[in-house]
Scaffold this motif. Structure first.
Motif, PDB file in Angstrom:
ATOM      1  N   ASP A 187      82.117  29.116  63.443  1.00  0.00           N
ATOM      2  CA  ASP A 187      81.060  29.662  62.592  1.00  0.00           C
ATOM      3  C   ASP A 187      80.024  28.567  62.306  1.00  0.00           C
ATOM      4  O   ASP A 187      80.327  27.554  61.694  1.00  0.00           O
ATOM      5  CB  ASP A 187      81.667  30.169  61.280  1.00  0.00           C
ATOM      6  N   GLU A 188      78.799  28.802  62.741  1.00  0.00           N
ATOM      7  CA  GLU A 188      77.733  27.821  62.586  1.00  0.00           C
ATOM      8  C   GLU A 188      76.835  28.112  61.383  1.00  0.00           C
ATOM      9  O   GLU A 188      75.715  27.585  61.294  1.00  0.00           O
ATOM     10  CB  GLU A 188      76.868  27.800  63.857  1.00  0.00           C
ATOM     11  N   SER A 189      77.312  28.945  60.456  1.00  0.00           N
ATOM     12  CA  SER A 189      76.493  29.324  59.302  1.00  0.00           C
ATOM     13  C   SER A 189      76.081  28.122  58.460  1.00  0.00           C
ATOM     14  O   SER A 189      75.023  28.122  57.829  1.00  0.00           O
ATOM     15  CB  SER A 189      77.250  30.323  58.417  1.00  0.00           C
ATOM     16  N   LYS A 190      76.928  27.104  58.423  1.00  0.00           N
ATOM     17  CA  LYS A 190      76.620  25.908  57.633  1.00  0.00           C
ATOM     18  C   LYS A 190      76.241  24.722  58.514  1.00  0.00           C
ATOM     19  O   LYS A 190      76.299  23.570  58.080  1.00  0.00           O
ATOM     20  CB  LYS A 190      77.818  25.543  56.759  1.00  0.00           C
ATOM     21  N   ALA A 191      75.847  25.008  59.742  1.00  0.00           N
ATOM     22  CA  ALA A 191      75.513  23.937  60.679  1.00  0.00           C
ATOM     23  C   ALA A 191      74.287  23.158  60.217  1.00  0.00           C
ATOM     24  O   ALA A 191      73.330  23.733  59.662  1.00  0.00           O
ATOM     25  CB  ALA A 191      75.264  24.514  62.067  1.00  0.00           C
ATOM     26  N   ASN A 192      74.318  21.859  60.455  1.00  0.00           N
ATOM     27  CA  ASN A 192      73.150  21.023  60.213  1.00  0.00           C
ATOM     28  C   ASN A 192      72.240  21.064  61.435  1.00  0.00           C
ATOM     29  O   ASN A 192      72.654  21.491  62.513  1.00  0.00           O
ATOM     30  CB  ASN A 192      73.573  19.575  59.951  1.00  0.00           C
ATOM     31  N   VAL A 193      71.023  20.615  61.263  1.00  0.00           N
ATOM     32  CA  VAL A 193      70.113  20.454  62.390  1.00  0.00           C
ATOM     33  C   VAL A 193      69.757  18.986  62.510  1.00  0.00           C
ATOM     34  O   VAL A 193      69.815  18.240  61.533  1.00  0.00           O
ATOM     35  CB  VAL A 193      68.832  21.306  62.232  1.00  0.00           C
ATOM     36  N   VAL A 194      69.429  18.569  63.718  1.00  0.00           N
ATOM     37  CA  VAL A 194      69.074  17.170  63.988  1.00  0.00           C
ATOM     38  C   VAL A 194      67.588  17.119  64.327  1.00  0.00           C
ATOM     39  O   VAL A 194      67.194  17.439  65.451  1.00  0.00           O
ATOM     40  CB  VAL A 194      69.906  16.605  65.156  1.00  0.00           C
ATOM     41  N   PRO A 195      66.744  16.740  63.373  1.00  0.00           N
ATOM     42  CA  PRO A 195      65.311  16.699  63.647  1.00  0.00           C
ATOM     43  C   PRO A 195      64.977  15.596  64.654  1.00  0.00           C
ATOM     44  O   PRO A 195      65.556  14.512  64.606  1.00  0.00           O
ATOM     45  CB  PRO A 195      64.691  16.369  62.283  1.00  0.00           C
ATOM     46  N   PRO A 196      64.054  15.866  65.569  1.00  0.00           N
ATOM     47  CA  PRO A 196      63.594  14.802  66.458  1.00  0.00           C
ATOM     48  C   PRO A 196      62.969  13.675  65.641  1.00  0.00           C
ATOM     49  O   PRO A 196      62.334  13.918  64.606  1.00  0.00           O
ATOM     50  CB  PRO A 196      62.544  15.495  67.336  1.00  0.00           C
ATOM     51  N   GLU A 197      63.167  12.457  66.080  1.00  0.00           N
ATOM     52  CA  GLU A 197      62.564  11.316  65.397  1.00  0.00           C
ATOM     53  C   GLU A 197      61.037  11.403  65.471  1.00  0.00           C
ATOM     54  O   GLU A 197      60.474  11.808  66.483  1.00  0.00           O
ATOM     55  CB  GLU A 197      63.034  10.009  66.027  1.00  0.00           C
ATOM     56  N   GLY A 198      60.387  11.050  64.369  1.00  0.00           N
ATOM     57  CA  GLY A 198      58.931  10.925  64.383  1.00  0.00           C
ATOM     58  C   GLY A 198      58.161  12.185  64.047  1.00  0.00           C
ATOM     59  O   GLY A 198      56.936  12.226  64.241  1.00  0.00           O
ATOM     60  N   LEU A 199      58.845  13.238  63.552  1.00  0.00           N
ATOM     61  CA  LEU A 199      58.117  14.448  63.164  1.00  0.00           C
ATOM     62  C   LEU A 199      57.134  14.126  62.039  1.00  0.00           C
ATOM     63  O   LEU A 199      57.496  13.484  61.057  1.00  0.00           O
ATOM     64  CB  LEU A 199      59.095  15.523  62.686  1.00  0.00           C
ATOM     65  N   GLN A 200      55.892  14.586  62.168  1.00  0.00           N
ATOM     66  CA  GLN A 200      54.868  14.234  61.192  1.00  0.00           C
ATOM     67  C   GLN A 200      54.172  15.477  60.646  1.00  0.00           C
ATOM     68  O   GLN A 200      53.957  16.451  61.355  1.00  0.00           O
ATOM     69  CB  GLN A 200      53.801  13.323  61.841  1.00  0.00           C
ATOM     70  N   SER A 201      53.824  15.407  59.385  1.00  0.00           N
ATOM     71  CA  SER A 201      52.972  16.339  58.654  1.00  0.00           C
ATOM     72  C   SER A 201      53.130  17.804  59.070  1.00  0.00           C
ATOM     73  O   SER A 201      54.173  18.404  58.892  1.00  0.00           O
ATOM     74  CB  SER A 201      51.508  15.889  58.776  1.00  0.00           C
ATOM     75  N   GLU A 202      52.052  18.386  59.640  1.00  0.00           N
ATOM     76  CA  GLU A 202      52.037  19.813  59.952  1.00  0.00           C
ATOM     77  C   GLU A 202      53.115  20.195  60.960  1.00  0.00           C
ATOM     78  O   GLU A 202      53.730  21.254  60.853  1.00  0.00           O
ATOM     79  CB  GLU A 202      50.663  20.214  60.501  1.00  0.00           C
ATOM     80  N   VAL A 203      53.355  19.328  61.938  1.00  0.00           N
ATOM     81  CA  VAL A 203      54.396  19.599  62.937  1.00  0.00           C
ATOM     82  C   VAL A 203      55.767  19.638  62.266  1.00  0.00           C
ATOM     83  O   VAL A 203      56.596  20.513  62.559  1.00  0.00           O
ATOM     84  CB  VAL A 203      54.366  18.528  64.047  1.00  0.00           C
ATOM     85  N   LYS A 204      56.011  18.712  61.344  1.00  0.00           N
ATOM     86  CA  LYS A 204      57.289  18.667  60.636  1.00  0.00           C
ATOM     87  C   LYS A 204      57.495  19.935  59.812  1.00  0.00           C
ATOM     88  O   LYS A 204      58.595  20.513  59.811  1.00  0.00           O
ATOM     89  CB  LYS A 204      57.334  17.440  59.729  1.00  0.00           C
ATOM     90  N   GLU A 205      56.466  20.376  59.118  1.00  0.00           N
ATOM     91  CA  GLU A 205      56.567  21.584  58.301  1.00  0.00           C
ATOM     92  C   GLU A 205      56.864  22.808  59.168  1.00  0.00           C
ATOM     93  O   GLU A 205      57.696  23.648  58.817  1.00  0.00           O
ATOM     94  CB  GLU A 205      55.260  21.786  57.520  1.00  0.00           C
ATOM     95  N   LEU A 206      56.166  22.916  60.293  1.00  0.00           N
ATOM     96  CA  LEU A 206      56.377  24.041  61.198  1.00  0.00           C
ATOM     97  C   LEU A 206      57.785  24.003  61.772  1.00  0.00           C
ATOM     98  O   LEU A 206      58.467  25.043  61.870  1.00  0.00           O
ATOM     99  CB  LEU A 206      55.335  23.998  62.319  1.00  0.00           C
TER     100      LEU A 206
END
Length: 252
Positions: A119-138
């Protein structure tokens, strides 16, 4: 940002008593290099088997372990390195990363967390390094919505007590199809030294893939801590983006 985590389950081992039994049966002897690790002894012995080049005559010219292995690598005789194996767990990495990792099939074995059964209901996500501003929000909004949709399908599936096991499996598969590549996963890996060398050479210095470089650095530290001579032509190099990489020093 959390770093990929590595847990070493097994390392190259060397049963010197069994080697001595073999040498005695063959009426041979061998002077092992002091300071060499078990993995390094293992590779040297397997290499010497090819020519039965064992001797305890120190007056004769013989390579110490590190020079012997360096010579094997320089001449391209890396098949002997396949006898040294590691098994390790990688955690805190993304499915996007493992999609690349499992393309390394020769000399690698994998056992990965199943999204169909877990069950992946509580799975974390791994953000790519370097996400900035508007791209990070999206990015954050998009991953959050897809995981919410996954949770809702799982809730609906679990609430229906009348469905059989195979129907539940199908519905879980439908749910997991929504999960993004960024979902955190865990994978067990077994790999030999020759294949790890190929992986580090190919993947360790990919400037545009920071997660791949982070894992490569972790693997480099794992293997060089156990058998430095097998990877003596690799090194950690700092990069201008602030993330180190694994560089292969090639002969000129």
């Amino acid at each position: 940002m959390a770093q990929p985590r590595i847990y070493v389950l097994s390392r190259p081992s060397f049963e010197n008593s069994e080697l001595q039994r073999f040498l005695q049966d063959r009426e041979l002897a061998w002077v092992e290099s002091s300071g060499a690790s078990e993995g390094e002894h293992l590779v040297e012995v397997c290499g010497r088997i090819c020519y039965m080049s064992f001797s305890d005559d120190t007056s004769k010219m013989r390579y110490p372990n590190d020079v012997y292995i360096e010579n094997l690598v320089k001449k391209g005789h890396e098949s002997v390195l396949e006898h040294a194996n590691w098994t390790f767990i990688l955690d805190g990495i993304s499915r996007a990363f493992t999609h690349q990792l499992v393309r390394h099939r020769i000399g690698f074995s994998f056992s990965q967390l199943s999204q169909q059964y877990h069950d992946e209901s509580k799975a974390n996500v791994v953000p790519p390094e370097g996400l900035q501003s508007e791209v990070k929000e999206l990015w954050e909004a998009s991953t959050s919505e897809t995981i919410k949709a996954y949770r809702r399908i799982v809730e609906l599936t679990d609430a229906n007590k009348a469905i059989d096991l195979e129907t539940k499996r199908r519905l879980r598969s439908e749910a997991r199809s929504l999960l993004p590549n960024a979902v955190e996963t865990v994978i067990a890996v077994t790999a030999n030294a020759r294949s790890i060398r190929h992986f580090l050479n190919l993947r360790g210095s990919l400037i545009g893939d920071i997660e791949m470089r982070q894992v490569s650095v972790a693997i480099y530290h794992m293997v060089t801590g156990d058998a430095r001579a097998l990877f003596s032509d690799f090194e950690i190099v700092d990069h201008s983006d602030g993330y180190p990489l694994v560089s292969h020093r090639r002969e000129s």
